[in-house]
Design a protein around this motif. Structure first.
Motif, PDB file in Angstrom:
ATOM      1  N   ALA A 106       0.883  -1.126   0.069  1.00  0.00           N
ATOM      2  CA  ALA A 106      -0.130  -0.155  -0.036  1.00  0.00           C
ATOM      3  C   ALA A 106       0.809   1.302   0.031  1.00  0.00           C
ATOM      4  O   ALA A 106       0.448   2.414  -0.584  1.00  0.00           O
ATOM      5  CB  ALA A 106      -0.903   0.049   1.376  1.00  0.00           C
ATOM      6  N   ASP A 107       1.997   1.054   0.714  1.00  0.00           N
ATOM      7  CA  ASP A 107       2.939   2.443   0.501  1.00  0.00           C
ATOM      8  C   ASP A 107       3.538   2.692  -1.088  1.00  0.00           C
ATOM      9  O   ASP A 107       3.695   4.073  -1.203  1.00  0.00           O
ATOM     10  CB  ASP A 107       4.280   1.860   1.376  1.00  0.00           C
ATOM     11  CG  ASP A 107       4.809   0.977   1.018  1.00  0.00           C
ATOM     12  OD1 ASP A 107       4.202  -0.128   0.554  1.00  0.00           O
ATOM     13  OD2 ASP A 107       6.171   0.789   1.387  1.00  0.00           O
ATOM     14  N   ASP A 110       0.631   4.781  -2.870  1.00  0.00           N
ATOM     15  CA  ASP A 110       0.714   5.865  -2.508  1.00  0.00           C
ATOM     16  C   ASP A 110       1.254   7.116  -3.288  1.00  0.00           C
ATOM     17  O   ASP A 110       0.986   8.257  -3.311  1.00  0.00           O
ATOM     18  CB  ASP A 110       1.242   5.836  -1.049  1.00  0.00           C
ATOM     19  CG  ASP A 110       0.840   7.340  -0.061  1.00  0.00           C
ATOM     20  OD1 ASP A 110      -0.632   7.951  -0.512  1.00  0.00           O
ATOM     21  OD2 ASP A 110       1.493   7.959   0.479  1.00  0.00           O
ATOM     22  N   VAL A 129      -2.937  -4.515  -4.228  1.00  0.00           N
ATOM     23  CA  VAL A 129      -2.468  -3.764  -3.456  1.00  0.00           C
ATOM     24  C   VAL A 129      -2.613  -4.387  -2.015  1.00  0.00           C
ATOM     25  O   VAL A 129      -3.633  -4.703  -1.560  1.00  0.00           O
ATOM     26  CB  VAL A 129      -3.226  -2.344  -3.075  1.00  0.00           C
ATOM     27  CG1 VAL A 129      -2.438  -1.468  -1.765  1.00  0.00           C
ATOM     28  CG2 VAL A 129      -2.966  -1.516  -4.486  1.00  0.00           C
ATOM     29  N   ASN A 131      -2.349  -4.054   1.678  1.00  0.00           N
ATOM     30  CA  ASN A 131      -2.322  -3.299   2.912  1.00  0.00           C
ATOM     31  C   ASN A 131      -2.338  -3.988   4.346  1.00  0.00           C
ATOM     32  O   ASN A 131      -3.167  -4.900   4.555  1.00  0.00           O
ATOM     33  CB  ASN A 131      -4.028  -2.736   2.793  1.00  0.00           C
ATOM     34  CG  ASN A 131      -3.880  -1.539   3.637  1.00  0.00           C
ATOM     35  OD1 ASN A 131      -2.843  -0.709   3.955  1.00  0.00           O
ATOM     36  ND2 ASN A 131      -5.035  -1.251   4.312  1.00  0.00           N
ATOM     37  N   GLU A 134      -1.472   0.187   6.939  1.00  0.00           N
ATOM     38  CA  GLU A 134      -1.040   1.430   6.925  1.00  0.00           C
ATOM     39  C   GLU A 134      -2.101   2.204   6.626  1.00  0.00           C
ATOM     40  O   GLU A 134      -1.818   3.467   7.155  1.00  0.00           O
ATOM     41  CB  GLU A 134       0.303   1.374   5.907  1.00  0.00           C
ATOM     42  CG  GLU A 134       1.360   0.244   6.016  1.00  0.00           C
ATOM     43  CD  GLU A 134       1.197  -0.845   5.233  1.00  0.00           C
ATOM     44  OE1 GLU A 134       2.332  -1.276   4.403  1.00  0.00           O
ATOM     45  OE2 GLU A 134       0.132  -1.244   5.021  1.00  0.00           O
ATOM     46  N   TYR A 135      -2.890   2.093   5.993  1.00  0.00           N
ATOM     47  CA  TYR A 135      -3.807   3.093   5.356  1.00  0.00           C
ATOM     48  C   TYR A 135      -5.451   2.463   5.800  1.00  0.00           C
ATOM     49  O   TYR A 135      -5.430   1.263   5.582  1.00  0.00           O
ATOM     50  CB  TYR A 135      -3.703   3.062   3.845  1.00  0.00           C
ATOM     51  CG  TYR A 135      -2.300   3.801   3.381  1.00  0.00           C
ATOM     52  CD1 TYR A 135      -2.132   5.324   3.510  1.00  0.00           C
ATOM     53  CD2 TYR A 135      -1.383   2.930   2.951  1.00  0.00           C
ATOM     54  CE1 TYR A 135      -0.758   5.922   3.377  1.00  0.00           C
ATOM     55  CE2 TYR A 135       0.064   3.427   2.761  1.00  0.00           C
ATOM     56  CZ  TYR A 135       0.435   4.683   2.898  1.00  0.00           C
ATOM     57  OH  TYR A 135       1.568   5.254   2.806  1.00  0.00           O
ATOM     58  N   ASP A 137      -9.282   2.143   4.500  1.00  0.00           N
ATOM     59  CA  ASP A 137      -9.997   1.598   3.210  1.00  0.00           C
ATOM     60  C   ASP A 137     -10.295   2.993   2.432  1.00  0.00           C
ATOM     61  O   ASP A 137     -10.345   3.037   1.348  1.00  0.00           O
ATOM     62  CB  ASP A 137     -11.193   0.662   3.687  1.00  0.00           C
ATOM     63  CG  ASP A 137     -10.625  -0.547   4.088  1.00  0.00           C
ATOM     64  OD1 ASP A 137      -9.698  -0.917   3.705  1.00  0.00           O
ATOM     65  OD2 ASP A 137     -11.658  -1.394   4.333  1.00  0.00           O
ATOM     66  N   ILE A 140      -7.389   4.590   0.444  1.00  0.00           N
ATOM     67  CA  ILE A 140      -7.044   3.847  -0.607  1.00  0.00           C
ATOM     68  C   ILE A 140      -8.041   4.111  -1.569  1.00  0.00           C
ATOM     69  O   ILE A 140      -7.706   4.046  -2.865  1.00  0.00           O
ATOM     70  CB  ILE A 140      -6.759   2.258  -0.096  1.00  0.00           C
ATOM     71  CG1 ILE A 140      -5.646   2.159   0.724  1.00  0.00           C
ATOM     72  CG2 ILE A 140      -6.587   1.557  -1.440  1.00  0.00           C
ATOM     73  CD1 ILE A 140      -5.577   0.597   1.085  1.00  0.00           C
ATOM     74  N   LYS A 157      -7.605  -4.775  -3.659  1.00  0.00           N
ATOM     75  CA  LYS A 157      -6.993  -4.586  -2.310  1.00  0.00           C
ATOM     76  C   LYS A 157      -6.912  -5.837  -1.459  1.00  0.00           C
ATOM     77  O   LYS A 157      -8.172  -6.526  -1.445  1.00  0.00           O
ATOM     78  CB  LYS A 157      -7.702  -3.373  -1.385  1.00  0.00           C
ATOM     79  CG  LYS A 157      -7.237  -3.226  -0.061  1.00  0.00           C
ATOM     80  CD  LYS A 157      -7.689  -2.107   0.726  1.00  0.00           C
ATOM     81  CE  LYS A 157      -9.310  -2.470   0.873  1.00  0.00           C
ATOM     82  NZ  LYS A 157      -9.135  -3.260   2.268  1.00  0.00           N
ATOM     83  N   ASP A 159      -5.933  -7.236   2.422  1.00  0.00           N
ATOM     84  CA  ASP A 159      -5.587  -6.910   3.519  1.00  0.00           C
ATOM     85  C   ASP A 159      -4.926  -8.100   4.238  1.00  0.00           C
ATOM     86  O   ASP A 159      -5.444  -9.155   4.084  1.00  0.00           O
ATOM     87  CB  ASP A 159      -6.721  -6.483   4.544  1.00  0.00           C
ATOM     88  CG  ASP A 159      -7.488  -5.377   4.037  1.00  0.00           C
ATOM     89  OD1 ASP A 159      -6.764  -4.324   3.965  1.00  0.00           O
ATOM     90  OD2 ASP A 159      -8.684  -5.119   4.008  1.00  0.00           O
TER      91      ASP A 159
END
Length: 200
Positions: A106-107, A110, A129, A131, A134-135, A137, A140, A157, A159
């Protein structure tokens, strides 16, 4: 066939990398995930990196017993800079009847618009991605909406729990001779290879 691509320096490859690959494969129903060690990274000082051969060998050891996870030397064998868009185009040419999925943290999403030709990556591959908390939903989703205002991109995405380790930290453990601690984060054969070759 649904093909995942996970790139990185892998200096060295550790259990967190493998977990990312396995989570992406499972959650997105991929047939195979290719681990792609960078050849000539445009973003890192190569003088501080192991050779492509050493990093590729470690990647092969790390995945040899994992069904559906393989290693590709497409970047290691190239003389040019390892830009992701070039790698994705090469995969598209080789697997032009298959679906490609590029896996990133996820970084990375960004600042994805700042990558070299991100529109070409998004043209030929879906983006997965990972995740690791860090972020949110919402963040994102807003980021993906912004990217789609610049160029078409399909983002999935996934997780997963964060494994709190990095290649940098592992190298430091070896340099400080904390071998037992380093071993916890590595495939046994990768650990033995690093010790035998005195890589760090």
């Amino acid at each position: 066939m649904k093909i995942g691509i996970l790139g990185g320096s892998f200096n060295p490859i550790h259990n967190g990398h493998i977990y990312m690959a396995e989570m992406a494969k499972k959650k997105c129903d991929l047939d195979v995930v290719f681990i792609v060690p960078a050849g000539h990274s445009p973003n890192k000082d190569e003088r501080k990196m192991l050779t492509g051969l050493n990093r590729s060998t470690m990647c092969k050891f790390a995945v040899e017993c994992i069904n559906g996870v393989e290693t590709s030397d497409v970047e290691v064998l190239s003389d040019s800079k390892s830009y992701t868009y070039i790698t994705i185009k090469k995969f598209h040419e080789k697997y032009n009847n298959d679906e490609l999925y590029f896996i990133m943290g996820a970084d990375s999403i960004d600042y994805f618009e700042e990558w070299k030709n991100p529109d070409i990556i998004a043209k030929y591959a879906n983006i997965i991605v990972i995740n690791r908390g860090e972020y949110t939903d919402e963040y994102i989703e807003q980021k993906v909406e912004y990217l789609n205002s610049i160029f078409p991109v399909n983002v999935l995405k996934v997780d997963c729990p964060k494994i709190d380790i990095s290649s940098t930290a592992i190298r430091e453990l070896f340099m400080n001779k904390k071998y037992d601690e380093a071993k916890k984060y590595l495939n046994d054969k990768v650990f033995e290879y690093i010790i035998d070759k005195d890589l760090y």
